[in-house]
Design a protein around this motif. Structure first.
Motif, short mmCIF file in Angstrom:
data_model
loop_
_atom_site.label_atom_id
_atom_site.label_comp_id
_atom_site.label_asym_id
_atom_site.label_seq_id
_atom_site.Cartn_x
_atom_site.Cartn_y
_atom_site.Cartn_z
N LYS A 10 -32.44 67.50 -15.03
CA LYS A 10 -32.44 67.54 -16.48
C LYS A 10 -31.30 68.42 -17.00
O LYS A 10 -30.73 69.21 -16.28
N ASP A 11 -31.02 68.26 -18.31
CA ASP A 11 -29.89 68.98 -18.90
C ASP A 11 -30.19 70.45 -19.15
O ASP A 11 -29.31 71.30 -19.02
N VAL A 12 -31.42 70.77 -19.57
CA VAL A 12 -31.72 72.12 -20.04
C VAL A 12 -32.73 72.79 -19.11
O VAL A 12 -33.85 72.31 -18.96
N PHE A 13 -32.31 73.90 -18.53
CA PHE A 13 -33.20 74.68 -17.67
C PHE A 13 -32.99 76.16 -17.96
O PHE A 13 -31.91 76.58 -18.39
N VAL A 14 -34.04 76.94 -17.69
CA VAL A 14 -33.98 78.39 -17.85
C VAL A 14 -34.22 79.04 -16.51
O VAL A 14 -35.17 78.69 -15.80
N VAL A 15 -33.36 79.99 -16.15
CA VAL A 15 -33.52 80.76 -14.93
C VAL A 15 -34.35 82.00 -15.26
O VAL A 15 -34.01 82.76 -16.16
N THR A 16 -35.46 82.19 -14.55
CA THR A 16 -36.27 83.39 -14.70
C THR A 16 -36.22 84.15 -13.38
O THR A 16 -36.57 83.61 -12.33
N LYS A 17 -35.79 85.40 -13.44
CA LYS A 17 -35.52 86.15 -12.22
C LYS A 17 -36.15 87.54 -12.29
O LYS A 17 -35.96 88.26 -13.28
N ARG A 18 -36.85 87.91 -11.25
CA ARG A 18 -37.43 89.25 -11.19
C ARG A 18 -36.32 90.28 -11.07
O ARG A 18 -35.32 90.07 -10.38
N ASN A 19 -36.51 91.41 -11.75
CA ASN A 19 -35.52 92.48 -11.68
C ASN A 19 -35.26 92.92 -10.24
O ASN A 19 -34.12 93.15 -9.84
N VAL A 20 -36.34 93.04 -9.45
CA VAL A 20 -36.17 93.52 -8.08
C VAL A 20 -35.32 92.55 -7.26
O VAL A 20 -34.51 92.97 -6.43
N PHE A 64 -45.16 86.66 -11.14
CA PHE A 64 -44.93 88.03 -11.57
C PHE A 64 -45.18 88.11 -13.07
O PHE A 64 -44.94 87.16 -13.81
N LYS A 65 -45.67 89.25 -13.51
CA LYS A 65 -46.10 89.39 -14.90
C LYS A 65 -45.11 90.19 -15.76
O LYS A 65 -45.11 90.09 -16.97
N ASP A 66 -44.30 91.03 -15.13
CA ASP A 66 -43.39 91.86 -15.90
C ASP A 66 -42.13 92.14 -15.07
O ASP A 66 -41.99 91.68 -13.95
N ARG A 67 -41.23 92.88 -15.68
CA ARG A 67 -39.98 93.29 -15.04
C ARG A 67 -39.17 92.09 -14.54
O ARG A 67 -38.87 91.96 -13.37
N TYR A 68 -38.83 91.25 -15.49
CA TYR A 68 -38.00 90.10 -15.20
C TYR A 68 -37.11 89.80 -16.40
O TYR A 68 -37.32 90.36 -17.49
N PHE A 69 -36.15 88.95 -16.23
CA PHE A 69 -35.29 88.53 -17.33
C PHE A 69 -35.01 87.05 -17.17
O PHE A 69 -35.24 86.46 -16.10
N SER A 70 -34.54 86.43 -18.23
CA SER A 70 -34.28 85.00 -18.22
C SER A 70 -32.92 84.70 -18.85
O SER A 70 -32.44 85.46 -19.69
N TYR A 71 -32.35 83.58 -18.43
CA TYR A 71 -31.13 83.10 -19.09
C TYR A 71 -31.05 81.58 -18.94
O TYR A 71 -31.62 81.00 -18.01
N LYS A 72 -30.36 80.97 -19.88
CA LYS A 72 -30.18 79.53 -19.82
C LYS A 72 -29.16 79.21 -18.73
O LYS A 72 -28.13 79.87 -18.60
N LEU A 73 -29.47 78.18 -17.97
CA LEU A 73 -28.68 77.86 -16.78
C LEU A 73 -27.22 77.63 -17.08
O LEU A 73 -26.36 77.95 -16.26
N TRP A 74 -26.89 77.10 -18.27
CA TRP A 74 -25.50 76.78 -18.56
C TRP A 74 -24.58 77.98 -18.40
O TRP A 74 -23.38 77.82 -18.12
N ASN A 75 -25.13 79.18 -18.54
CA ASN A 75 -24.30 80.38 -18.41
C ASN A 75 -23.69 80.52 -17.01
O ASN A 75 -22.67 81.18 -16.84
N ALA A 76 -24.32 79.91 -16.02
CA ALA A 76 -23.83 80.03 -14.64
C ALA A 76 -22.85 78.93 -14.25
O ALA A 76 -22.26 78.99 -13.17
N LEU A 77 -22.66 77.94 -15.10
CA LEU A 77 -21.96 76.73 -14.67
C LEU A 77 -20.45 76.77 -14.84
O LEU A 77 -19.74 76.04 -14.15
N ARG A 78 -19.93 77.58 -15.78
CA ARG A 78 -18.48 77.62 -15.98
C ARG A 78 -17.82 78.80 -15.28
O ARG A 78 -16.60 78.89 -15.23
N LEU A 79 -18.61 79.72 -14.74
CA LEU A 79 -18.03 80.88 -14.08
C LEU A 79 -17.39 80.46 -12.76
O LEU A 79 -17.91 79.60 -12.06
N LYS A 80 -16.28 81.08 -12.42
CA LYS A 80 -15.42 80.58 -11.35
C LYS A 80 -15.42 81.42 -10.08
O LYS A 80 -14.68 81.13 -9.15
N SER A 81 -16.24 82.45 -10.01
CA SER A 81 -16.30 83.24 -8.79
C SER A 81 -17.69 83.84 -8.63
O SER A 81 -18.45 83.97 -9.61
#
Length: 266
Positions: free
Chosen positions: A5-15, A127-144
């Motif tokens: 699908k086009d739209v996804f959200v990455v949810t990642k534990r801080n640890v 997990f219930k806390d200590r995590y952050f999220s971002y929309k996947l598109w942020n990872a797609l144009r980065l080059k390294s």
């Protein structure tokens, strides 16, 4: 088989974000982000994710491949280890993934299926806390790999608005070896400035930075303070479908260049 699908959200534990994963390439980091965006962190039953082979090849930037080449690529993913620190100062090490299947489905289409390692499940699910999220598109144009990791390292602290970190810790989280950019001037030019420009142009955050606290012997910069802001001037977000389509055209060019090399299924 449905496409990603086009739209996804990455949810990642801080640890998990604070742990260095050994030697992950940009393609492997991007794949891991896509994997995290495909699971439901509230449901461990979603731990197995299946990719159409063509999508997997695009994400991993593979040209024409055969089974032996696929084994090399998937074995590299299966070999990725995290070392989770414990209270005594030691650590527990284990793999992120435990199984990868490359096969043909009932419709005759090749797929790649990957399952998280049992020991890694607490890092990815329920997990219930200590995590952050971002929309996947942020990872797609980065080059390294540096740019993608810098984005995650700072995105985790976006709500705080700043992060103070030792240069040595930052280098470790970015996966930079001791013999890479040993001089701060080179580290600043090729890593910090490159990441600052990349994030400002391609993601939803931007940052500035400055030396922080006392300096070491000879004026050595020991810590940095990052100021993190919401970025309103990034280029239009790229959907995963657009990323895949663009990547597939590049793969075709790679195939044309290597047409005489390994060219059997899958």
């Amino acid at each position: 088989m449905s496409k990603i699908k086009d739209v996804f959200v990455v949810t990642k534990r801080n640890v998990l974000n604070e742990i260095k994963v050994n030697s992950m390439s940009l393609q492997e980091l991007r794949f891991f982000s896509i994997y995290l965006s495909r699971i439901n962190p509230s449901d461990v039953g979603t731990r197995i994710v299946r990719f159409p082979l063509e999508d997997f090849k695009t994400v991993m930037e593979l040209g024409r491949i055969n089974i032996e080449h696929m084994k090399t690529v998937t074995n590299s993913l299966l070999a990725k280890v995290v070392n989770v620190p414990n209270d005594s100062g030691g650590y527990t090490g284990f793999q992120l993934f435990k199984q990868c299947v490359v096969d043909i489905d009932k419709k005759g289409e090749w797929y790649v299926e990957i399952d998280a390692h049992d020991r890694a499940l607490p890092l990815m699910f329920e997990f219930k806390d200590r995590y952050f999220s971002y929309k996947l598109w942020n990872a797609l144009r980065l080059k390294s790999a540096n740019q993608l990791r810098m984005y995650e390292i700072l995105k985790q602290y976006e709500r705080v608005g700043e992060r103070v970190i030792h240069v040595s810790e930052l280098r470790n989280l970015l996966g930079i070896e001791q013999n890479e950019y040993p001089r701060y001037g080179d580290f600043k030019r090729w890593v910090l400035e490159a990441c600052r420009t990349a994030l400002a142009g391609n993601t939803d955050i931007s940052f500035t930075y400055e030396p922080y606290g006392k300096k070491g012997q000879g004026g050595k910069i020991i810590q940095l303070k990052f100021n993190i802001e919401k970025n309103e001037s990034y280029v239009d977000p790229i959907s995963l479908a657009e990323f895949l389509e663009k990547g597939k055209s590049q793969v075709i060019e790679m195939q044309d260049e290597t047409d005489e090399e390994n060219c059997s299924n899958p």
